[in-house]
Design a protein around this motif. Structure first.
Motif, mmCIF file in Angstrom:
data_model
loop_
_atom_site.group_PDB
_atom_site.id
_atom_site.type_symbol
_atom_site.label_atom_id
_atom_site.label_comp_id
_atom_site.label_asym_id
_atom_site.label_seq_id
_atom_site.Cartn_x
_atom_site.Cartn_y
_atom_site.Cartn_z
ATOM 1 N N MET A 182 0.836 -1.215 0.000
ATOM 2 C CA MET A 182 0.000 0.000 0.000
ATOM 3 C C MET A 182 0.862 1.254 0.000
ATOM 4 O O MET A 182 0.564 2.234 -0.685
ATOM 5 N N ALA A 238 3.710 1.508 -1.275
ATOM 6 C CA ALA A 238 4.427 1.626 -2.545
ATOM 7 C C ALA A 238 3.568 2.269 -3.634
ATOM 8 O O ALA A 238 4.088 2.708 -4.651
ATOM 9 N N VAL A 239 2.262 2.307 -3.435
ATOM 10 C CA VAL A 239 1.380 2.971 -4.403
ATOM 11 C C VAL A 239 1.664 4.472 -4.302
ATOM 12 O O VAL A 239 1.150 5.154 -3.418
ATOM 13 N N ALA A 240 2.508 4.979 -5.194
ATOM 14 C CA ALA A 240 3.085 6.315 -4.987
ATOM 15 C C ALA A 240 2.063 7.398 -4.645
ATOM 16 O O ALA A 240 2.239 8.117 -3.664
ATOM 17 N N PRO A 241 0.974 7.539 -5.416
ATOM 18 C CA PRO A 241 0.058 8.638 -5.092
ATOM 19 C C PRO A 241 -0.587 8.474 -3.711
ATOM 20 O O PRO A 241 -0.836 9.462 -3.027
ATOM 21 N N ALA A 242 -0.833 7.232 -3.318
ATOM 22 C CA ALA A 242 -1.396 7.026 -1.984
ATOM 23 C C ALA A 242 -0.328 7.262 -0.923
ATOM 24 O O ALA A 242 -0.614 7.721 0.185
ATOM 25 N N ASN A 243 0.922 6.958 -1.278
ATOM 26 C CA ASN A 243 2.030 7.178 -0.340
ATOM 27 C C ASN A 243 2.086 8.627 0.135
ATOM 28 O O ASN A 243 2.468 8.902 1.281
#
Ligand code: HEM
Ligand SMILES: [Cu+2]
Ligand SMILES: [Cu+2]
Lengths: 653, 294
Positions: free
Chosen positions: A399, A401-406
């Motif tokens: 989770m 690693a999901v850049a925009p969520a990061n």
């Protein structure tokens, strides 16, 4: 004159609140009582001959183990102090400066002076035995590595009493860690403590790589090698590529601080982003360096206690090696929030890719247990505690690693929860499993299972109580490294729960110590050498093993060779003819070299150049002395081997 | 034993419900109030579901295995100590993570590029220049000519382009309800698009450790409909003092301050801050960023 001394002392020694004084006093008292005990029982000679000068990998392993457990205590106390401060809003238990020092030293100590040495302890205690070897490839270098680690750790810990602790975080980003924002010796302690022990780690990496490639018993091809040794091999490959990066990075930071250079400050044309890239090019592989051996341990433990061959050996090997290589292509996920979108997208995908081989390993472990016969001994208990924590920790890692969520999790408590879940649930539980598993082999007696189960459950439950609420706190927006918060944020209930959990884990540690002490007193000897009915070569020799490990080097035919020899009865000793055994001689030089590194580091930390330089000269001279030494090995005569063997053989039932 | 069990279950349920409903407002990340936050929220949900679909069955299977294959007398489950290989099974579990990660990667890459662009297209955006200081936040409005400290007012339903830099250690600018954060780097200006769709006051915080006063570096983002926003600008212009270069030097010294308003500021202040921290080495960079944004 007196004024000058006073002024110097107040800057040199750390002063502050009662907490610090209490800690200082306890450090002084402990040191004094150790010195007293050694003198009173006339043990100085023994200490020097048996331990400080040893090049025996098993003793070096034990020294690593003891040091790392002490560091776990220190890092754990730090953790409890932090959690106490966060238990209630607006607490005034620690102030901001003190809190900053504590999370910095906690992080650094846990990773570099607890996890790494605990891992090296297991490398040393197990790898040569598993390979059917009499020693590591370079025993002298092995001792040097240990003393570099030890004196590096001592230097770092010294900052608590003199000079002041570093407080710029465990990775010390510039410009915060540069002279402008962090004047004084604290940051230098960080640089030199890590630098010195880091050189030792690099040497250990090389040493075990060569040991595994060159010292395997005849017949043990790489594809018959036990998985723990495979995991050590992959970890060592990563060490060899990662640690030089650390050395250079810290070196440059020191040049910035000491000579006023501008590698990492923009105003002179450098760039802090260089540092951040470099430190994570080491830092990310570093977390895999510590977790890979844990994977190896779990593989050994699960097949021993499920009484079944490991499932998908080839997949496991492939996964280990590919994780160690993939780990070098993910470092940017630690600063998605400053990179460009293309870069973010690339590193998001490479990071998620690591989850693929890791996921496969979990399936293989599950299927090793499937259709097995699972014995819930303490090592296996840690293994079963590991699976759910690691599954959840791995999932939150994806989770992240999901850049925009990061962008919504970065640097808040969600991240703290994730990395503790993998570092505690994966690394620490893994090394504990290894410690419990190989303890009887190393020390020749069993640990009490009952107390061990208490320790396990307290750690495990405490873990969830501490870190699950922190995921929620992250989603509520609580930034990591906040030393306090207000009532208005609504963060209190979860923080309070989290603190309770931390103390449960602390209680778990107390049970572990109790377990060890209890088991030393009520010693239950392992006379078989093979208390778990193990599968690999280390279980074929007596516990604790004699200096030379194997009186006769075994001939390996299969994976899990010892298990099959037991199955067909060919393990029973046939009449053997012993030969003289070639062994390295003990030496005081590794200890002395380490000590001089300490002197050098200490000098440069306070920018007392003459002390620093004399330390370096000492290092050079002691290593040159080694170069001149010709008489560095000896033979154990065949008769003596025979005598030793029949003595231990007699003790074995 | 039975009553105890029932009490535990009931209290767990109560806790769960109160977390989901009552205190739900506190989960700022899960209560987005603008398009950027919404994209990120959706991604969080998608990733959590995709992963849960794998993790939960595996956890159940794990519990089953540990229960079923315990080594206890009379256990009738099959025992196959030599069974260590099955190509079909192994292919299946190489495939599972590959598929899940593949699916997630598609969403990830898509939204990474979406977030770099202006959120509501076709609406004229405004620019706000943000500087993190030791230990406070300075907001400059180049179009309106005013400045604030430790709070920022933005118009609703208007994309806001925050230009971020720092005159202190690296920090990170984060307003959880509007969307994820971005670092403030010395000598560089990074762009962060945010937009509020409703009127309200949102919690903002410094999110990258920057020393002693870091924890106190909170700020408020107040979203007002456009007319009210203009009124506010006028009011600041009419009543607040001006921020001089000297006043800025004073402000940027380490320390904490209350909220401030300024009716004006030196027009080149933001460039000055960037250059002071080494921005001259990155002139080209900045020009490109600005052009890209327009
Ligand atoms: C025994 C239970 C533990 C507790 C209760 C605990 C608690 C904490 C706390 C409260 C923080 C500071 C969070 C913040 O303010 O930013 C922290 C940071 C950290 N911990 Fe732990 N910790 C534990 C064990 C560990 C272990 C075993 C490791 C590593 C193997 C570890 C590695 C770290 C690291 C790397 C940091 C980051 C430090 C930094 O921000 O510079 N911790 N921990
Ligand atoms: Cu990483
Ligand atoms: Cu991670």
């Amino acid at each position: 004159m007196l004024e000058n001394v006073k002024k110097f002392a107040s800057e040199f020694f750390v002063t502050g609140n009662t907490l610090i004084y209490a800690a200082d006093i306890s450090i002084v008292l402990t040191s004094l009582s150790i010195v007293f005990a050694l003198t009173y029982f006339k043990k100085w000679g023994w200490l020097w001959r048996e331990w400080l000068t040893t090049v025996d990998h098993k003793k070096i392993g034990i020294m690593y183990l003891i040091s790392s457990l002490l560091m776990l205590f220190r890092g754990g106390v730090d953790a409890l102090l932090m959690r106490t401060q966060l238990a209630f809003p607006n607490m005034e238990f620690l102030n901001s400066e003190h809190y900053n020092q504590i999370f910095t030293t906690h992080g650094t100590i846990m990773i570099l002076f607890m996890a790494m040495p605990l891992m090296f302890a297991l490398f040393n205690l197990v790898v040569p035995l598993q390979l059917g070897a009499r020693d590591v490839a370079y025993p002298f270098l092995n001792a040097v590595s240990f003393w570099l680690f030890f004196f590096g750790a001592m230097l770092f810990n010294l900052s608590f009493v003199v000079g002041g602790s570093p407080d710029a975080g465990w990775l010390s980003y510039p410009p915060l860690s540069e002279n402008t924002f962090s004047p004084g010796p604290g940051q230098n302690f960080y640089i030199w403590g890590i630098q010195i022990s880091g050189i030792g780690s690099l040497a250990t990496g090389i040493n075990f790589l060569v040991t595994i490639l060159k010292m395997r018993a005849p017949g043990m091809s790489l594809m018959k090698m036990p998985l723990f040794s495979w995991s050590v091999l992959s970890s060592c490959i990563a060490i060899i590529f990662a640690f030089p990066v650390l050395t250079v990075t810290l070196g440059l930071l020191f040049v910035d601080r000491f000579f006023g250079a501008h590698f990492f400050t923009l105003d002179g044309g450098g760039n802090p982003m260089f540092y951040i890239n470099l430190i994570w090019m080491w830092g990310h592989p570093e977390v895999y360096i510590v977790v890979l051996p844990a994977f190896g341990i779990f593989s050994e433990v699960v097949s021993t206690f499920a009484r079944k061959k490991i499932f998908g050996y080839k997949s496991m090997v492939f996964a280990l090696v590919s994780i160690s290589l993939l780990s070098f292509f993910t470092w940017v996920h630690h600063f998605f929030t400053m990179a460009s979108n293309t870069v973010d997208a690339f590193f998001a995908v490479t990071t998620m890719a690591v989850a693929i081989p890791t996921g496969v390993k979990v399936f293989n472990w599950l299927f090793t247990m499937f259709r097995g016969r699972i014995q819930m001994k303490t090592p296996m208990l840690w293994m079963t505690g590991f699976i759910p924590t690691f599954l959840v920790g791995g999932a939150t890692g994806v989770m992240l690693a999901v850049a925009p969520a990061n962008f919504q999790y970065h640097n808040n408590y969600f991240l703290i929860a994730h990395f503790h879940q993998v570092l505690i649930g994966g690394v620490t539980f893994g090394f504990f499993a290894g410690m419990y598993y190989w303890w009887p082999k190393v020390f020749g007696f069993m640990l009490n299972e009952y107390l061990g189960k208490w320790a396990f459950w307290l750690w495990n439950i405490g873990f969830y109580v501490t870190f699950m609420p922190q995921y929620a706190l992250g989603l509520m927006g609580m930034p990591r490294r906040s030393y306090t918060y207000g009532w208005d944020m609504g963060w209190w209930p979860l923080n309070f729960v989290s603190t309770i959990g931390a103390f449960l884990m602390g209680a778990g540690f107390v049970f572990q110590v109790w377990q060890i002490v209890y088991s030393i007193i009520h010693r239950q000897r392992d006379l078989t050498g093979d208390p778990w009915d193990g599968r690999t070569l280390e279980w074929s020799i007596p516990s604790p093993p004699p200096v030379y490990n194997f009186a006769v080097i075994p001939q390996v035919e299969k994976q899990d060779d010892w298990w099959y020899k037991k199955q067909n009865g060919s393990h029973r000793n046939k009449a053997v003819k012993y030969k003289p055994i070639h062994m390295p001689k003990d030496s005081g030089i590794p200890f002395i070299t380490g000590f001089f590194w300490f002197v050098a580091g200490f000098g440069f930390t306070f920018e007392w150049v003459w002390i620093g330089l004399s330390g370096l000269i000492g290092v050079a001279v002691s290593l040159f002395t080694r170069y001149l030494q010709k008489d560095t090995d000896y033979y154990i005569p065949a008769e003596q081997v025979e005598a030793t063997e029949s003595a231990i053989g007699g003790a074995r039932s | 034993m039975q009553p105890l069990k029932r009490i535990t279950i009931v209290s767990l349920l109560v806790a769960l419900i109160s977390v989901i409903s009552g205190c739900g407002q506190q989960y700022t990340v899960l209560n987005p109030k603008g398009p950027v936050g919404e994209i990120q929220f959706n991604l969080i949900v998608i990733s959590a579901i995709l992963l849960a679909v794998v993790i939960i069955p595996v956890l159940i299977f794990f519990a089953y295995i540990v229960f079923r294959y315990r080594d206890k007398p009379g256990n009738k489950a099959s025992y196959m100590p030599e069974w260590d290989d099955n190509k079909v099974l192994e292919t299946v579990w190489w495939a599972i993570p590959i598929i899940v990660i593949g699916a997630l990667a598609v969403f990830t890459v898509r939204d990474t590029f979406v977030l770099a662009e202006q959120p509501s297209k076709g609406v004229k955006p405004i620019t706000i220049q943000v500087t993190s200081l030791d230990w406070k936040w300075l907001f400059l409005y180049p179009e309106q000519g005013i400045a604030t400290v430790n709070y920022v007012v933005i118009p609703t339903v208007t994309p806001v382009r925050f230009e971020l830099t720092t005159d202190a250690p690296i920090n990170s600018f984060w307003v959880p309800q509007l969307g994820g954060q971005k670092y403030t780097l010395p000598g560089k200006a990074l762009n962060l698009w945010l937009e509020a769709k409703e009127e309200g006051s949102y919690f903002g915080t410094a999110n990258n450790f920057s020393g002693k006063g870091f924890t106190e570096m909170k700020f408020q983002v107040i979203a007002k409909p456009n007319p009210k926003f203009s009124d506010w600008v006028e009011q600041v212009k009419g009543s607040a003092p001006e921020l001089t270069r000297k006043g800025y030097e004073e402000l940027s010294k380490p320390g904490l301050v209350e909220k401030q308003d300024y009716a004006s500021f030196p027009p080149d202040l933001f460039d000055y801050i960037i250059d002071k921290n080494g921005g001259q080495y990155y002139k080209e960079n900045r020009k490109n960023e600005v052009e890209k944004a327009q």
